[in-house]
Design an enzyme around this catalytic site. Structure first.
Site, PDB file in Angstrom:
ATOM      1  N   SER A  14       0.651  -1.250   0.053  1.00  0.00           N
ATOM      2  CA  SER A  14      -0.168  -0.059  -0.189  1.00  0.00           C
ATOM      3  C   SER A  14       0.902   1.169  -0.119  1.00  0.00           C
ATOM      4  CB  SER A  14      -0.860   0.064   1.367  1.00  0.00           C
ATOM      5  OG  SER A  14      -0.192   0.049   2.398  1.00  0.00           O
ATOM      6  N   ARG A  15       1.966   1.262   0.486  1.00  0.00           N
ATOM      7  CA  ARG A  15       2.934   2.432   0.710  1.00  0.00           C
ATOM      8  C   ARG A  15       4.274   2.095   0.291  1.00  0.00           C
ATOM      9  NH1 ARG A  15       2.410   4.756   6.494  1.00  0.00           N
ATOM     10  NH2 ARG A  15       2.919   2.656   6.971  1.00  0.00           N
ATOM     11  N   ASN A  90       7.508  -8.304   0.362  1.00  0.00           N
ATOM     12  CA  ASN A  90       8.153  -7.072   0.840  1.00  0.00           C
ATOM     13  C   ASN A  90       7.577  -6.299   2.205  1.00  0.00           C
ATOM     14  OD1 ASN A  90       8.872  -3.923   0.397  1.00  0.00           O
ATOM     15  ND2 ASN A  90       6.505  -3.953   0.721  1.00  0.00           N
ATOM     16  N   TYR A 156      15.627  -7.105  13.930  1.00  0.00           N
ATOM     17  CA  TYR A 156      15.513  -6.524  12.454  1.00  0.00           C
ATOM     18  C   TYR A 156      16.549  -7.281  11.760  1.00  0.00           C
ATOM     19  CZ  TYR A 156      14.576  -3.803   8.396  1.00  0.00           C
ATOM     20  OH  TYR A 156      14.156  -3.533   6.952  1.00  0.00           O
TER      21      TYR A 156
END
Lengths: 253, 253
Positions: A14-15, A90, A156
């Protein structure tokens, strides 16, 4: 080199980088299913953009840490489009800025669950379909952090290192089935997410980070999307199991 | 003096991978200067092929183990075309199959001289022009051998490993001058050089090597040229200092 009528799934589409990838793939004749976690307004806007490019598109709200996310994405894409040629993993989350030993267990699990286990489950759901068609293309979005291995980004970085290993092993395992698997590791890309991160670290540190990039600028989401298009096209027909860093030359330390 | 088009130098451009790169870059609108060591007829054929399809090409005989070859190639290019936009360091020699400790000094010197010093001298000669233009693109041809590190290819592997290090450092040093520097590391590619090598290996060993590649086939020279062209284009505008393996998922054993 435009293949006709392919179908792509872009998680977190979406972004930011995911949106740029979805738009680029639509321009390369892909119908696109994007997933999003929260931001329905942005997802709707991205779908409108994809449709305005003359492609079929839809969005699916899903949390990648949900154990059934992969299966749901797969069945929805097949129901709507009948096949899946391209899977772009992603969607991902950052972890709070802490040393590894000071990280909350919940943050650790959530990061690994979304960035690694979620992709494993999506791949498990979609690869059987690709195997049956003897063709498929997977691109995982890693991060330059696997080279920087900077303090405070432990969970992460660990999740992305695991993802890179997954990419390399899966590429070897599925090569005989006509499936190519690669990863792109973006450096500092100009997105909302990065601007927030730069605000958190403060102007001075942000300036220093920017200066440590040999090309002395942030990358653009379109520069990641361009590389995704290359890896999913026949330009890369002999490329599999590779991690491509699109990071302006660094930073590596 | 032609200034209309950008200009690319391809060393070792008469045959195999170098030829495929020269032809591909020519279709992208580059004037081509290709160097060759021995095979004048093959070089002339490439020049004529380029001219027939409407391109512009020059050839120059150069043994890159000689200290003044790089300046000769650079001078010829500047005299003819006035600028150098792209440098493809493709020329290289492989080693005879011997253990490192059994390698003749002469052979060691020749390999390091061509594959490493030759590229160093090319960069030294060409980069000042690129700095002046504030723009340039260099692609070095490494080899999948830097991942395989197989016995009896020692000098070759070492020269290519050093070349990759050089690629990464020059990328950082010249980024601020608008120069991007990357390398492509091909796996087994269908060329005369490889056919000869596979013959030396013996049919059985050659087959087991190709079968050890996940994609179970050799690559084509065009698959390397595609990647080189991509790296020299704006598609790769945020990519520098990277080693891109085009090896069918290799490295193979």
């Amino acid at each position: 080199m435009k293949d006709e009528n392919r179908v792509a799934v872009v998680t977190g589409g979406s972004r930011g980088i995911g949106k740029a990838i979805a738009i680029k793939l639509a321009k390369e004749n892909c119908d696109v299913l994007i997933t999003y976690q929260k931001d329905k307004v942005s997802a709707d806007a991205t779908v409108d953009t994809l449709k305005s490019l003359g492609r079929e598109a839809l969005s699916l709200q899903i949390e990648m840490s949900n154990p059934t996310a992969g299966a749901t994405i797969c069945s929805r894409a097949l129901k709507e489009f009948g096949k899946i040629d391209i899977l772009i993993n992603n969607a991902g989350i950052g972890s709070p800025k802490r040393f590894i030993v000071d990280s909350e267990e919940t943050d650790w699990y959530r990061t690994i669950d979304t960035n690694l286990n979620g992709i494993f489950r999506t791949i498990k759901a979609i690869v059987p379909h690709m195997r049956s068609r003897k063709t498929g293309n997977i691109v995982n979005i890693s991060s330059n952090v696997t080279r920087r291995l900077a303090p405070n980004f432990g969970p992460y970085a660990v999740s992305k290192a695991g993802l890179e290993a997954l990419t390399q092993v899966l590429a070897k395992e599925e090569a005989g089935n006509g499936i190519r698997v690669n990863a792109i590791a973006p450096g500092f890309i100009d997105t909302d997410l990065l601007q927030t991160a730069f605000e958190e670290v403060g102007a001075e540190k942000a300036e220093a980070l920017l200066h440590s990039i040999p090309l002395k600028r942030l990358g653009m989401p379109s520069e990641i999307a361009d590389m995704v298009a290359v890896l999913t096209s026949n330009v890369s027909s002999y490329v599999t199991g590779q991690i491509i860093y699109v990071n302006g030359g660094g930073p590596e330390g | 003096m032609v200034l209309k088009h950008q200009t690319a130098i391809v060393t070792g451009g008469s045959r195999g991978i170098g030829k495929a790169i020269a032809l591909h870059l020519s279709t992208q609108g580059f004037n081509i200067v290709l160097s060759f060591k021995k095979n004048e007829k093959a070089a002339a054929q490439v020049v004529s092929d380029i001219q027939k399809s409407g391109g512009t090409a020059e050839m120059i005989r150069a043994d890159l183990s000689l200290a003044d070859s790089a300046t000769a190639i650079t001078r010829t290019t500047i005299e003819r075309f006035g600028r150098i936009d792209v440098l493809i360091n493709n020329a290289g020699v492989s080693s005879n199959k011997s253990l490192i400790a059994d390698t003749a000094d002469l052979e060691w010197n020749e390999i390091i001289d061509v594959n490493l010093h030759g590229v160093f001298r090319m960069m030294k000669a060409v980069v000042p022009h690129m700095r002046q233009q504030k723009k340039g693109n260099i692609v070095n041809l490494s080899s999948n051998i830097t991942k395989r590190l197989a016995p009896t290819f020692g000098p070759y592997a070492i020269s290519k490993a050093a070349l990759e290090t050089m690629t990464q450092i020059v990328a950082k040093e010249e980024a601020a001058n608008g120069i991007r520097v990357n390398a492509v590391a091909p796996g087994p590619i269908k060329t005369d050089m490889l056919e000869k090598l596979l013959k030396e290996m013996g049919a059985e060993r050659a087959k087991s090597f190709v079968d050890s590649m996940p994609m179970k086939r050799m690559g084509t020279a065009d698959e390397i040229a595609n990647m080189v062209a991509m790296l020299t284009s704006d598609v790769a505008s945020f990519v520098t200092g990277q080693i891109i393996y085009v090896n069918g998922g290799g490295p193979g054993t």
